[in-house]
Design an enzyme around this catalytic site. Structure first.
Site, short mmCIF file in Angstrom:
data_model
loop_
_atom_site.label_atom_id
_atom_site.label_comp_id
_atom_site.label_asym_id
_atom_site.label_seq_id
_atom_site.Cartn_x
_atom_site.Cartn_y
_atom_site.Cartn_z
N GLU A 243 -0.97 -0.79 -4.19
CA GLU A 243 -2.17 0.02 -3.95
C GLU A 243 -1.86 1.51 -3.90
O GLU A 243 -0.85 1.91 -3.32
CB GLU A 243 -2.74 -0.45 -2.61
N ASP B 1 0.85 -1.19 0.00
CA ASP B 1 0.00 0.00 0.00
C ASP B 1 0.89 1.24 0.00
O ASP B 1 1.57 1.51 0.99
CB ASP B 1 -0.91 -0.02 1.24
N GLU C 176 -10.00 3.09 -2.44
CA GLU C 176 -10.54 3.39 -1.11
C GLU C 176 -10.98 4.84 -0.99
O GLU C 176 -11.77 5.18 -0.10
CB GLU C 176 -9.53 3.03 -0.01
N ASP D 290 -14.63 0.91 -1.01
CA ASP D 290 -14.93 0.75 0.41
C ASP D 290 -16.44 0.79 0.53
O ASP D 290 -17.07 1.77 0.18
CB ASP D 290 -14.28 1.89 1.21
#
Ligand SMILES: O=C(O)[C@@H](O)[C@H](O)[C@H](O)CO
Ligand SMILES: [Mg+2]
Length: 378
Positions: A208, A182, A234, A256
């Site tokens: 990510e 991430d 996200e 999300d």
């Protein structure tokens, strides 16, 4: 059936729960939250509740339209998250009213269990490697790390040195387990173009948020410059925003379910993603209601890769918080078995929620600064 009451609860560590009650005693729960901005979402839920109270909860698709569009101004994290939590609660009610889990209403199961991953943390590379190794020993088949901290616009040499320091021993320690990375939107576009080919050497499950979501439109240059599967989502709030990322060639979409319009909008995101051969790995550093909502999608969406899990909120015995029966969300060999209970498939411990909401707490994201005193991305 009519909605008679809508109540919200701010609970630790940083969540907001919504409870939707009906005149027939069926109660639905949702999780409308933007971490660190809970009060703003809570106020928006109150506005939407003015409309919903008195309505038939089963008209979910119509309520979604009214909640998302009738304010004239649309989208964004606060409104979309308020809609998301209420949408989860309406699906919970719909499943409970019919005595079936939500995924039965969405087309039925396509898999028996969902693979899950969680993040490894630590202050030093050795600590992160130790935590990751422990997670794999516990049965996780994939873990995620954030290999870069505070970064400037062109910090390549320092960033690459510290990433290698973390990733070289970590990749060896993980054996056959997958490693996801991430980047938390911390890289500038030019730096991401240099760094991604290096990260690709570790064969990451995905990389990510290499750049901030506002640069989604430039992601195409990154996906073209690396074989690493790029993930993002996200901080995207609608199927329209995901369309830009999909056209830019991402491999993994990370809606999300507590931000991107709930179960209803995420089903649309999943459908559009399938047209691009993109798999879903929903983002979830949240509570048990958000997680159960993600899993309901996971049991019915074919193009599904893996589920993020807020493992740090599980207790030592492996129990997720705020549940009367933690068994449905128990992790077994890195997976969660199909939820068979009605609605979202979990039972919220209302007394525990009310008790926790009564205790004052407030969470705000950390504020990072560069050495020269200017603002830095967290
Ligand atoms: O992918 C993740 O889980 C992270 O990006 C978190 O969402 C972020 O740190 C806010 O909690
Ligand atoms: Mg992330």
């Amino acid at each position: 059936m009519r909605i008679v009451d809508i109540e919200t609860f701010q609970v630790p560590p940083r969540w907001l729960f919504v409870r939707v009650a009906t005149d027939e005693g069926v109660v639905g729960w949702g999780e409308p939250i933007v971490e660190g901005r809970a009060e703003a979402v809570q106020a928006t839920v109150d506005i939407l509740a003015e409309y919903l109270v008195g309505k038939d909860p089963l008209r979910i698709a119509d309520h979604w339209q009214v909640m998302s569009k009738s304010g004239f101004y649309r989208g964004g994290p606060v409104l979309s998250s308020a809609v998301a939590g209420l949408d989860q609660a309406l699906w919970d009610i719909a499943g409970k009213a019919r005595g079936v889990p939500v995924h039965e209403l969405l087309g039925g199961p396509v898999r028996d269990r969902v693979r899950v991953y969680t993040a490894a943390h630590g202050d030093t590379p050795a600590d992160v490697a130790d935590h990751a190794t422990q997670l794999v020993a516990d049965g996780f088949t994939a873990v995620k790390v954030t290999p870069a901290g505070r970064l400037g616009f062109l910090d390549d040499r320092a960033a690459i040195r510290s990433m290698r320091e973390l990733l070289d021993p970590l990749r060896d320690a993980l054996g056959d387990a997958d490693l996801a990375m991430d980047l938390h939107g911390r890289f500038s576009l030019p730096m991401a173009r240099r760094v991604l080919p290096l990260l690709a050497e570790y064969l990451p499950l995905f990389v990510e948020e290499p750049v901030l979501p506002e640069y989604t439109v430039h992601l195409g240059r990154l996906t073209a410059s690396t074989s690493a599967p790029i993930a993002t989502g996200e901080r995207l709030y609608s199927v329209g925003e995901f369309r830009l990322a999909l056209e830019a060639g991402i491999s993994v979409a990370q809606p999300d379910l507590s931000h991107a319009g709930g179960i209803s909008e995420t089903m649309r995101i999943a459908a559009l993603a399938s047209a691009y051969d993109v798999a879903l790995a929903p983002h979830c550093p949240l509570g048990p209601i958000a997680l159960a909502s993600c899993l309901q999608i996971g049991f019915t969406v074919p193009n599904y890769l893996i589920q993020e899990l807020p493992f740090s909120t599980y207790d030592e015995a492996g129990n997720a918080p705020y549940l009367t029966d933690p068994d449905p969300l128990r992790i077994s060999a890195g997976h969660i078995e199909r939820l068979t209970g009605p609605g979202l498939g979990i039972d919220i411990d209302e007394a525990a929620v009310r008790a926790a909401a009564g205790q004052p707490h407030r969470w705000r994201p950390p504020l990072w600064r560069h050495d020269d005193g200017s603002f830095a991305e967290w």
